[in-house]
Design a protein around this motif. Structure first.
Motif, short mmCIF file in Angstrom:
data_model
loop_
_atom_site.label_atom_id
_atom_site.label_comp_id
_atom_site.label_asym_id
_atom_site.label_seq_id
_atom_site.Cartn_x
_atom_site.Cartn_y
_atom_site.Cartn_z
N TYR A 421 -30.93 -47.60 38.37
CA TYR A 421 -31.53 -47.10 39.62
C TYR A 421 -30.95 -47.82 40.84
O TYR A 421 -31.59 -47.86 41.89
CB TYR A 421 -33.05 -47.30 39.56
CG TYR A 421 -33.68 -46.69 38.34
CD1 TYR A 421 -33.94 -45.32 38.30
CD2 TYR A 421 -33.98 -47.47 37.23
CE1 TYR A 421 -34.52 -44.75 37.17
CE2 TYR A 421 -34.56 -46.90 36.10
CZ TYR A 421 -34.81 -45.54 36.07
OH TYR A 421 -35.37 -44.98 34.96
N GLN A 424 -30.71 -45.80 44.28
CA GLN A 424 -32.00 -45.60 44.93
C GLN A 424 -32.54 -46.90 45.52
O GLN A 424 -33.12 -46.93 46.61
CB GLN A 424 -33.02 -45.05 43.92
CG GLN A 424 -32.71 -43.64 43.41
CD GLN A 424 -31.87 -43.65 42.14
OE1 GLN A 424 -31.02 -44.53 41.99
NE2 GLN A 424 -32.08 -42.65 41.29
N LEU A 425 -32.35 -48.02 44.78
CA LEU A 425 -32.83 -49.31 45.26
C LEU A 425 -32.06 -49.75 46.50
O LEU A 425 -32.63 -50.39 47.41
CB LEU A 425 -32.70 -50.37 44.16
CG LEU A 425 -33.68 -50.21 42.98
CD1 LEU A 425 -33.31 -51.15 41.85
CD2 LEU A 425 -35.11 -50.48 43.45
N GLN A 427 -30.88 -47.85 48.79
CA GLN A 427 -31.38 -47.09 49.94
C GLN A 427 -32.68 -47.71 50.47
O GLN A 427 -32.92 -47.74 51.67
CB GLN A 427 -31.64 -45.63 49.53
CG GLN A 427 -30.37 -44.84 49.29
CD GLN A 427 -30.66 -43.41 48.83
OE1 GLN A 427 -31.83 -43.01 48.75
NE2 GLN A 427 -29.61 -42.66 48.53
N ARG A 428 -33.52 -48.21 49.57
CA ARG A 428 -34.80 -48.74 49.99
C ARG A 428 -34.72 -50.21 50.42
O ARG A 428 -35.38 -50.64 51.36
CB ARG A 428 -35.82 -48.63 48.84
CG ARG A 428 -36.17 -47.21 48.46
CD ARG A 428 -37.06 -46.57 49.50
NE ARG A 428 -38.30 -47.27 49.66
CZ ARG A 428 -39.41 -47.05 48.97
NH1 ARG A 428 -39.41 -46.05 48.07
NH2 ARG A 428 -40.51 -47.74 49.18
N MET A 429 -33.86 -51.02 49.67
CA MET A 429 -33.84 -52.48 49.89
C MET A 429 -32.64 -52.96 50.69
O MET A 429 -32.69 -54.01 51.32
CB MET A 429 -33.88 -53.21 48.55
CG MET A 429 -35.14 -52.93 47.73
SD MET A 429 -35.08 -53.72 46.11
CE MET A 429 -35.08 -55.44 46.61
N GLY A 430 -31.54 -52.23 50.61
CA GLY A 430 -30.35 -52.63 51.35
C GLY A 430 -29.80 -53.96 50.83
O GLY A 430 -29.60 -54.16 49.63
N GLU A 432 -31.09 -56.79 50.59
CA GLU A 432 -32.01 -57.62 49.79
C GLU A 432 -31.71 -57.51 48.29
O GLU A 432 -31.97 -58.43 47.53
CB GLU A 432 -33.46 -57.19 50.06
CG GLU A 432 -33.94 -57.53 51.45
CD GLU A 432 -35.39 -57.11 51.67
OE1 GLU A 432 -36.03 -56.67 50.68
OE2 GLU A 432 -35.87 -57.21 52.80
#
Length: 620
Positions: A421, A424-425, A427-430, A432
């Motif tokens: 994933y 997708q991660l 996109q959400r966490m950048g 991090e």
């Protein structure tokens, strides 16, 4: 000249060499059922192909199937082949029960012996075949050569070992017979007569038969001198040996009494009474020995004497023995677990030849119960190995190491799942998410550091545990000795070779489950040795000698087990063999560590510096 069917041979050896070279261990390149698969052909075409195969094929497995084909033309074609004329028509012997096959193996009929030698797969029957005098030294050498070239699988390896042992025995027997012939050249010497006595109690059937043939042809005066020597109890270290010598001489004299061709005087009246006189002397002495057994019927030599009496042709001797110990009493003593295995086997081997079928059935029942005890012992051995290694890998910090490895494996599994994933991660966490990778690497390095510290630790607690581990390793290495598991008293050599081989295989199989951990323990001990060696010796000579010692250990092990592979044991896929190899190495390392560095365990610097030392020399 030897004629079999339409074939002529110079002698038996010529016939033997021919059938062995042409048919022994000849197997088709593909399984027989596939070789003879004609499903897509018409019946007429299938019959024609089978006839052609029967005419030109030399594989016994294929010809044996075609010999029982439904079509008579196919069968007749097989019956005309050299295989069937020389070998196949004698195969019925293989259909008999084990006991009958053993009896055939003791007989000197050449066809039966050669068929059994080629196709028998039971080790007990095979042992009887090798002991048959009909198998000459030349035949045995040829058998070994062909089995080395064509044999495959563990069964053939066991048979090869048995044949080599039989070859060594036959050579030894030839030397002994040569000695006997030299002794008989000067029978007037009492020293020579005394030297003949050990030949009268020989256990080997071939040697015994050869001695029998030699002594039944000696002159009367020489035989008399031998009889007088046998009657003297001081010439034997046990009453059992004297009894066997007396029985052997009685057989010889009986043969001389029955023979019409042996005459040692022009007057036949001189010959017969002399033999009768010697017969009575030997018989009376045997009776006296049996009567003396009543004084101590618990003595194993006396029990064996009475057992021999129960299978003797002399009815009076059997009756006398029954008054002291009946056959049932002897079997009960044999079945008692305090009776040594060697005595147990000898009693049953003797009673196998009893004239009463019910006694023979009881002997077979005793063999069955003993085999069940052996099976239980093998299972107990397997459980013991597992228990030993469970204890080992709960010491030397392995409980912590296993916990750390569980953490690392769980962490690795979690990271693999997160990789699925990753888009997708991101996109959400950048950015991090990149920090997670760095944190994970840091965590892994910390756990590896903690594990390294345990691998190198050399404190007082480790010393005590190492001494205990060394003891357990010795026990694990010796546990393959089945006599340790509540079996009969005796040595490992008292067990049959096939049982010892099976026990070794099961022991290796139990070890193979721990191969990875045994290697890991070996690596841990190497690290501890290297650490202490650098602190104590402060030179590289010890490291070099240590590497040489490990290399020599591997070479010696390969030589011992007959391994021809050039790859190192660490990369070998034979887990059972490799497990034994590394178990021995681990025991060697623990001994080296305790013998050379036990005094320095308390005086080593802080183990925090351990991770800066070399990890292992196993791959150098």
């Amino acid at each position: 000249m030897m004629i079999i069917g339409r074939y002529r041979f110079k002698n038996e050896v010529h016939y033997y060499n021919y059938i062995m070279r042409k048919f022994f261990r000849k197997a088709p390149p593909i399984p027989t059922h596939i070789y003879l698969q004609f499903d897509d052909l018409s019946p007429e075409r299938a019959v024609e192909l089978k006839k052609q195969i029967a005419s030109h094929c030399h594989f016994p497995a294929v010809l044996n199937v075609l010999a029982h084909d439904d079509n008579p033309e196919v069968r007749n074609t097989v019956y005309q082949t050299s295989y069937w004329q020389l070998v196949g028509r004698y195969l019925d012997i293989l259909g008999f029960a084990k006991r009958e096959r053993k009896a055939f193996a003791r007989n000197e009929d050449k066809h039966n012996i050669f068929i059994l030698l080629m196709f028998e797969d039971d080790q007990e029957v095979f042992k009887e075949i090798l002991n048959n005098p009909a198998i000459s030294l030349t035949m045995l050498v040829r058998f070994i050569q062909l089995l080395e070239k064509r044999g495959h699988g563990r069964r053939d390896q066991i048979f090869l070992d048995m044949a080599r042992q039989a070859l060594a025995r036959k050579k030894d027997q030839i030397i002994k017979l040569s000695i006997l012939q030299r002794l008989l050249r000067n029978p007037k010497s009492q020293r020579n007569i005394d030297a003949i006595l050990p030949f009268l109690v020989a256990e080997e059937s071939l040697l015994k038969k050869a001695v029998f043939n030699v002594l039944r042809r000696v002159d009367q005066e020489t035989l008399k001198r031998v009889v007088v020597a046998v009657l003297n109890r001081r010439n034997f270290n046990s009453s059992l040996k004297q009894f066997k010598a007396l029985s052997f001489l009685l057989e010889i004299i009986q043969k001389r009494r029955e023979s019409k061709n042996i005459r040692f005087s022009e007057d036949p009246q001189i010959f017969v009474p002399h033999n009768e006189y010697l017969w009575k002397l030997l018989t009376r002495k045997r009776y006296n020995l049996v009567k003396q057994c009543a004084d101590n019927p618990a003595d194993f030599d006396n029990i064996l004497i009475l057992t021999y009496c129960h299978v003797d042709r002399d009815a009076q001797l059997r009756k006398l023995a029954s008054k002291i110990l009946t056959v049932e009493d002897i079997l009960e003593l044999a079945n008692d677990l305090t009776t040594p295995r060697k005595i147990f086997k000898r009693i049953l081997n003797i009673l196998e030849n009893h004239y009463d079928e019910s006694v023979v059935n009881k002997v077979m029942e005793s063999y069955w119960h003993e085999s069940q005890r052996l099976k239980d012992a093998l299972k107990e051995m397997e459980r013991t190995v597992q228990a030993y290694f469970d204890i080992i890998f709960q010491s030397l910090g392995y409980s912590k190491i296993n916990d750390y490895r569980t953490v690392l494996e769980t962490l690795g599994f979690a990271l693999k799942q997160l990789k699925k994933y990753e888009p997708q991660l991101l996109q959400r966490m950048g950015s991090e998410l990149n920090q997670l990778d760095e944190i994970t690497l840091t965590i892994e390095s910390i756990f590896h550091e903690w594990m390294d510290q345990i691998y190198y630790i050399t404190d007082e607690k480790t010393l005590r545990e190492l001494e205990y581990v060394k003891t357990i390793l010795e026990e694990a290495l010796n546990v393959k000795d089945l006599t340790r598991f509540a079996l009969r008293p005796g040595t490992p050599e008292d067990l049959e070779s096939n049982i010892r081989v099976r026990a070794h295989l099961i022991w290796r199989s139990a070890l193979s489950r721990y191969l990875g951990r045994i290697k890991d323990l070996s690596e841990m001990l190497q690290r501890k040795i290297l650490k202490l060696a650098r602190l104590v010796y402060r030179n590289h000579e010890f490291v070099k000698d240590f590497k040489d010692a490990l290399r020599e250990l591997e070479q010696n092990y390969k030589k011992e087990v007959g391994c021809q592979l050039n790859i190192p044991c660490r990369r070998c896929t034979r887990r059972g063999c490799a497990s034994e190899r590394f178990l021995r190495e681990t025991l060697f390392l623990s001994e080296e560590l305790l013998d050379n560095f036990a005094d320095f365990f308390m005086n080593t610097p802080s183990d925090r510096s351990a991770r800066r030392l070399p990890k292992t020399i196993a791959h150098d």
